[in-house]
Design an enzyme around this catalytic site. Structure first.
Site, PDB file in Angstrom:
ATOM      1  N   HIS A  48      40.080 -38.686  12.061  1.00  0.00           N
ATOM      2  CA  HIS A  48      41.208 -37.756  12.230  1.00  0.00           C
ATOM      3  C   HIS A  48      42.512 -38.467  12.622  1.00  0.00           C
ATOM      4  CE1 HIS A  48      43.713 -34.540  13.742  1.00  0.00           C
ATOM      5  NE2 HIS A  48      43.577 -34.988  14.977  1.00  0.00           N
ATOM      6  N   HIS A  72      46.661 -40.703  19.394  1.00  0.00           N
ATOM      7  CA  HIS A  72      47.174 -39.438  19.932  1.00  0.00           C
ATOM      8  C   HIS A  72      46.154 -38.594  20.682  1.00  0.00           C
ATOM      9  CE1 HIS A  72      45.670 -37.373  16.254  1.00  0.00           C
ATOM     10  NE2 HIS A  72      45.692 -36.290  17.007  1.00  0.00           N
ATOM     11  N   GLU A  76      43.501 -37.329  25.995  1.00  0.00           N
ATOM     12  CA  GLU A  76      42.910 -36.011  26.187  1.00  0.00           C
ATOM     13  C   GLU A  76      41.395 -36.018  25.955  1.00  0.00           C
ATOM     14  OE1 GLU A  76      44.536 -33.574  27.411  1.00  0.00           O
ATOM     15  OE2 GLU A  76      43.256 -31.828  27.055  1.00  0.00           O
ATOM     16  N   ASP A  77      40.956 -36.757  24.964  1.00  0.00           N
ATOM     17  CA  ASP A  77      39.558 -36.615  24.544  1.00  0.00           C
ATOM     18  C   ASP A  77      38.659 -37.793  24.882  1.00  0.00           C
ATOM     19  OD1 ASP A  77      40.321 -34.236  23.482  1.00  0.00           O
ATOM     20  OD2 ASP A  77      40.445 -34.923  21.415  1.00  0.00           O
ATOM     21  N   ASP A 139      49.429 -34.047  12.814  1.00  0.00           N
ATOM     22  CA  ASP A 139      48.139 -33.694  13.422  1.00  0.00           C
ATOM     23  C   ASP A 139      47.718 -32.299  12.955  1.00  0.00           C
ATOM     24  OD1 ASP A 139      45.992 -33.727  15.333  1.00  0.00           O
ATOM     25  OD2 ASP A 139      47.266 -32.618  16.750  1.00  0.00           O
ATOM     26  N   ASP A 259      62.247 -15.413 -10.716  1.00  0.00           N
ATOM     27  CA  ASP A 259      62.628 -16.811 -10.489  1.00  0.00           C
ATOM     28  C   ASP A 259      61.458 -17.651  -9.988  1.00  0.00           C
ATOM     29  OD1 ASP A 259      62.413 -15.419  -8.218  1.00  0.00           O
ATOM     30  OD2 ASP A 259      64.341 -16.005  -7.369  1.00  0.00           O
TER      31      ASP A 259
HETATM   32 MN    MN Z   1      44.526 -34.455  16.934  1.00  0.00          MN
END
Ligand code: MN
Length: 730
Positions: A48, A72, A76-77, A139, A259
């Site tokens: 990812h 990134h 957090e993870d 992301d 259009d």
């Molecule tokens: Mn992410």
């Protein structure tokens, strides 16, 4: 999965100066940090961040942005910390990854469509650096591309959020490609049938019009070539989502849309744009009202092109967009493309509307371009300085709290709930204990440490910046003061009933409330506490037959037994410095919550004190040895037990001293300088009596407390010219 060298190759292709070592280290670090983590698709999680980085290489972004994309999700993870990132990759990348971590918290915040605009502002405010926003959008794009792997409920929520928040944001940043893809993906997941219908029709139309499109492309290219204009002419169809929203907006059936396809003419310079328009308008009649020149007047998001619609071959209405290559790149990649075009702009700086705050940053971005900084610097300095006056913080559960800049955890606590504010005793900011007075920053997670039964200090009112906090603090301190008065009133009333030999209870008092013209028992007690009502009147209201004996039972204050006697009578006199006794009224000096006055030549902290209630005026505090107290000896109900409650030792209190000194030059100066050296203030000096041999001087001074005063007195006594030194109590 993209290999390490593939990532480096992609970047090197547009940036030969890339720091390959940095990219390699980021790749390895993130791969290790994510370890065995898996995505919903079953792929390794690390795919990812790599895909996100790949999307950003298409926009040809700088190394810091690419590395931040790779990293990134690490804070957090995974076990990674901001400090780790700072150490390994430098503070610039640390800041970007930190910004992304803060934005990630937003995913937990509920976002109703009505809040979408605020939410976009919030994103901008938290991002602080436009590159953070670019990574965030990439992301989101990758998450949308892989959305079919997540549960249907989650899918719907994410798609809706993308349509409400992220797609418009991409549009405002001028990133049309990104916007189209985000919209189409959201459309596909939110309205699968409508999406399928529109897509199928568009496909049919593409086949049907294939020949016509080719014809027009060729005809136009040749026509322009004859006039020496090198142009790239491409027929194009509208995107499914934009077709759908036009159908919705105008209540049209698909067949009624005129259009659906148009042509884009990309040329080398601005002059050619206008020449193309001249050629086209001479060849085919233009449709009135459809000509728009966004080259001379760019859109707010810096979009530039000339639009026109003509009646083309076969009476077919044909839409045309004419632009330069640079304009084309900016139309597709928006802010990300600006970095590529720092030089060689062939048009005056675009004019941006000042109406919308959300575009102010874009203006600064363009200002930056004209200052001739390098592309890297350009991105680095494109800080989003929006919303200077606001900070956005979170509760531990992810609720978003918007506050004025300068707000503290006190404001935060009251914004969450009044009861949280009133019971706040401390705060944790991002998991660390912090003072309640610490100013908050964007993205801070704030946890309020609470203790029940607290009263907010009155001083908070001047610290709080939000009206809500101020009003609540004022209310809470007022309630607390009232409760204090009521508590005091209860003591006084109890004492009065005792003296009268009567029993007191709330139930006995209740029927007499009308007679006392008060509606609640607390009102009565508070009125007594404030001195607005005499305790004797309360006794008489309950026992109308009672006749008060106002026999002078003046306490002999010189007798130490008086103190004990007072205790025995059920009302305590607090010893100096004692605290936390609910029965004695705490006196906080001149700036406290109670209406307190000090008798002239009054008391200083440490003195044993007594209060005298004066109806409607509150309490006057006297030192217990004050001769003035004799005047109240026959009014025992006016006597109040009070104690010192001086929290900050910096307040000064007035005291009067009398100094008898030998009448020689310099004696006044010696006394004055000694008082000054000891940290006392001299308010006033008077000469009481003169004799040839010595003089008597009265000093009105200010001291912190009794010990301070006594120190001054004993030091004065040591001076050779001093005859005697006494404190004077009025
Ligand atoms: Mn992410």
């Amino acid at each position: 999965m993209m290999r390490q060298y593939e990532l480096v190759d992609r970047v090197r292709k547009y940036n030969p100066q890339t720091d390959e070592d940095l990219l390699n280290r980021a790749y390895v670090y993130a791969m290790r940090a994510h370890g065995q983590q898996k995505r919903a698709s079953g792929d390794p999680y690390f795919t990812h961040p790599l895909e996100v980085a790949a999307i950003l290489t298409e926009m040809k972004l700088d190394d810091a942005t690419i590395v931040a994309a790779v990293l990134h999700d690490t804070i957090e993870d995974t076990g990674a910390t901001r400090a780790d990132i700072d150490t390994l990759f430098g503070p610039e990348i640390g800041r970007l990854v930190d910004g992304l971590t803060k934005l990630k918290k937003l995913d937990l915040v509920s976002k109703r469509a009505a809040q979408a605009e605020n939410f976009r502002k919030l994103l901008l405010a938290i991002a602080e650096d436009v590159r953070v926003l670019l990574v965030k959008l990439a992301d989101r794009l990758h998450n949308m591309r892989t959305l079919h792997y997540v549960s249907p409920e989650k899918r719907a929520r994410i798609a809706e959020e993308t349509l409400d928040i992220y797609a418009p944001l991409a549009g405002r940043m001028g990133m049309q490609n990104l916007r189209d893809e985000l919209e189409n993906l959201s459309f596909k997941y939110l309205m699968p049938e409508a999406f399928a219908m529109v897509s199928t029709r568009l496909e049919d139309l593409r086949e049907k019009n294939h020949e016509l499109i080719k014809t027009i492309e060729n005809e136009l290219t040749e026509e322009l070539a004859r006039r020496d204009i090198k142009a790239d002419v491409r027929g194009r169809q509208k995107q499914p989502y934009s077709v759908w929203s036009k159908m919705e907006r105008k209540s049209l059936a698909f067949e009624q849309l005129s259009d659906i396809f148009g042509f884009r003419v990309v040329v080398d310079n601005t002059d050619d744009c206008y020449r193309v328009i001249g050629v086209v308008h001479r060849k085919w009649p233009m449709v009135p009202g459809r000509f728009k020149d966004y080259v001379s007047t760019p859109k707010q998001n810096d979009y530039r092109s000339i639009h026109t619609t003509v009646v083309g071959p076969g009476r077919q209405r044909v839409e045309l967009q004419v632009r330069t290559h640079e304009m084309h790149d900016i139309a597709r990649h928006g802010i990300a493309a600006h970095a590529l075009y720092k030089d060689g702009r062939d048009a005056p700086a675009p004019v941006l509307s000042h109406e919308s705050n959300a575009y102010q940053w874009l203006k600064r971005t363009i200002d930056m371009l004209s200052e001739g900084s390098s592309p890297e610097e350009f991105l680095e300095h494109t800080r989003l300085e929006l919303f200077h006056d606001q900070v956005f913080c979170f509760t531990p559960k992810g609720r978003l709290i918007a506050l004025p800049r300068g707000a503290t955890p006190i404001d935060f606590a009251y914004a969450v709930h009044t009861s949280v504010g009133n019971s706040a005793v401390g705060a944790k900011i991002n998991g660390r204990l912090a003072p309640l007075l610490a100013p908050l920053d964007n993205g801070d997670e704030v946890e309020i440490v609470r203790a029940e039964g607290q009263t907010p200090p009155a001083a908070w009112e001047s610290i709080a910046v939000t009206g809500k906090a101020r009003a609540a603090i004022r209310r809470a301190t007022r309630d607390a003061v009232r409760a204090q008065y009521a508590g005091l009133g209860r003591q006084i009333v109890l004492r009065a009933f005792e003296r009268a030999g009567k029993k007191f209870s709330d139930d006995k008092l209740r029927p007499s409330l009308p007679r006392l013209a008060r509606s609640t028992i607390d009102d009565v007690l508070a009125a007594v506490g404030r001195g607005e009502m005499f305790s004797g009147d309360v006794v008489k209201a309950v026992y109308p037959e009672f006749k008060e004996e106002r026999k002078a039972q003046a306490p002999d204050r010189t007798d130490p037994g008086w103190f004990r006697m007072q205790k025995a009578s059920g009302v305590q006199f607090k010893a100096p410095g004692a605290s936390s006794d609910a029965q004695a009224v705490p006196i906080r000096g001149l700036h406290g919550d109670l209406p307190v006055a000090f008798a002239p030549n009054g008391a200083v902290p440490g003195d044993r004190i007594v209060g005298i209630m004066t109806p409607g005026q509150g309490i006057t505090v006297y030192p217990i040895q004050s001769p003035a107290l004799a005047a109240f000896d026959d009014q025992p109900e006016r006597w109040l037990d009070v104690r010192w409650d001086v929290e900050d030792a910096q307040s000064l209190f007035p005291a009067r001293i009398m100094v008898a000194a030998i009448n020689e030059p310099g004696s006044l100066g010696a006394v004055a300088s000694l008082i000054g050296e000891q940290g006392g203030n001299i308010d006033d000096v008077t000469f009481n009596k003169k004799s040839p041999d010595f003089r008597e001087m009265i000093f009105d001074i200010q001291v912190f407390d009794l010990k301070h005063l006594n120190d001054i007195l004993s030091r004065l006594r040591v001076l050779p010219m001093i005859n005697s030194v006494e404190r004077v109590i009025g």
